[in-house]
Motif scaffolding. Sequence first.
Motif, PDB file in Angstrom:
ATOM      1  N   ASP A   1       0.828  -1.213   0.000  1.00  0.00           N
ATOM      2  CA  ASP A   1       0.000   0.000   0.000  1.00  0.00           C
ATOM      3  C   ASP A   1       0.856   1.254   0.000  1.00  0.00           C
ATOM      4  OD1 ASP A   1      -2.883  -1.012   0.396  1.00  0.00           O
ATOM      5  OD2 ASP A   1      -1.785  -2.078   1.969  1.00  0.00           O
ATOM      6  N   PHE A   2       1.901   1.272   0.823  1.00  0.00           N
ATOM      7  CA  PHE A   2       2.750   2.446   0.952  1.00  0.00           C
ATOM      8  C   PHE A   2       4.215   2.018   0.828  1.00  0.00           C
ATOM      9  CE2 PHE A   2      -0.752   3.419   4.140  1.00  0.00           C
ATOM     10  CZ  PHE A   2      -1.523   4.112   3.225  1.00  0.00           C
ATOM     11  N   ASP A   3       4.909   2.546  -0.178  1.00  0.00           N
ATOM     12  CA  ASP A   3       6.334   2.279  -0.370  1.00  0.00           C
ATOM     13  C   ASP A   3       7.088   3.495   0.161  1.00  0.00           C
ATOM     14  OD1 ASP A   3       8.859   1.601  -1.141  1.00  0.00           O
ATOM     15  OD2 ASP A   3       8.324   1.047  -3.184  1.00  0.00           O
ATOM     16  N   VAL A   4       7.663   3.346   1.368  1.00  0.00           N
ATOM     17  CA  VAL A   4       8.217   4.470   2.113  1.00  0.00           C
ATOM     18  C   VAL A   4       9.738   4.364   2.199  1.00  0.00           C
ATOM     19  CG1 VAL A   4       8.332   5.530   4.411  1.00  0.00           C
ATOM     20  CG2 VAL A   4       6.125   4.810   3.477  1.00  0.00           C
ATOM     21  N   GLU A   5      10.398   5.499   2.032  1.00  0.00           N
ATOM     22  CA  GLU A   5      11.833   5.601   2.261  1.00  0.00           C
ATOM     23  C   GLU A   5      12.088   6.788   3.193  1.00  0.00           C
ATOM     24  OE1 GLU A   5      14.265   4.704  -1.601  1.00  0.00           O
ATOM     25  OE2 GLU A   5      12.398   5.750  -2.158  1.00  0.00           O
ATOM     26  N   ILE A   6      12.999   6.605   4.137  1.00  0.00           N
ATOM     27  CA  ILE A   6      13.474   7.702   4.973  1.00  0.00           C
ATOM     28  C   ILE A   6      14.967   7.794   4.728  1.00  0.00           C
ATOM     29  CG2 ILE A   6      13.684   8.635   7.302  1.00  0.00           C
ATOM     30  CD1 ILE A   6      11.187   7.083   8.036  1.00  0.00           C
ATOM     31  N   LEU A   7      15.373   8.819   3.997  1.00  0.00           N
ATOM     32  CA  LEU A   7      16.722   8.924   3.461  1.00  0.00           C
ATOM     33  C   LEU A   7      17.440  10.154   4.006  1.00  0.00           C
ATOM     34  CD1 LEU A   7      15.948   8.090  -0.281  1.00  0.00           C
ATOM     35  CD2 LEU A   7      16.671   6.509   1.540  1.00  0.00           C
TER      36      LEU A   7
END
Length: 287
Positions: free
Chosen positions: A44-50
């Motif tokens: 549902d949600f493809d999240v990155e914290i970069l």
Amino acid sequence: MFDATLHIPPFTVRLRSPFASVRRHVETFYSQSLLSEDSRDFIDFDVEILPGRGVRRVWRRQARFLLDGVEPFYPLPAAQAAPMFEWGMNWCVAQRPMGWLVMHGAVLAREGAALVMPGFPGAGKSTLCASLAFIEGWRLLSDEMTVLDPADGLLLPHPRPISLKNNSIDVVAAFPEARLGPIYRDTRKGTITHAACPPASLRQADQRARAAWIVFPRFEAGATLRIEQLSRVEAFTLISEQSFNGERMGAPGFEALCAMLDHVSCHELVYGSTEQGLEGIRRICVT
């Protein structure tokens, strides 16, 4: 690079990040949500914290939140990478699920009957929510997001850590069953931390509930306990202000909210202490 897929009902989230604090946050609060590679389904949600770009990778380091490769808001200091995941998830849930009506509010349940507490800033919602979950034994569906399915009129569990800030941290830290994470200072919301969702609530994350009470809490230091019953029209007006996608849903969202209000009692609760708040809920939520 930390790469994990989480089932945070009712959503599946892929999260990637090089920040050790993000990994620790997931291991602390979402260990039961981790999916193996062979059990991963639709994301549902493809999240990155970069990390920040350019000099922000090393000087005044930043963290960036990306959803499907798009950065929807400004970076934050790198020290806030872990809470950024929680804030970003709130944004995802508020912006994306067009099939469900999503409102800002805590939801707890008891024997299938749900208490909805819409969240106005400074109202003390999260402290009261944590008190009900850890002291009174209510099942936590969500601290932040009220998710209503128009198809059956039921509220969906979305169990995540309870967000606490400033004075509420010490209050909840004193609860024997509460398990708190690291404290983050100087955020946009002040000093914050998170309390882990009670294990029993996680085990029952597949059980929906029907709204029975809507309570608009308001903490006022030194106030005496006051409970005022609200009309259906007043409640509709107030809760509509807390709806993230009501206008986008149009008629289905309007009709779903009206149907939910047909079967609930609505109150405003003013209280001056946690004990008063709990006593007010006990008086209102009589089965």
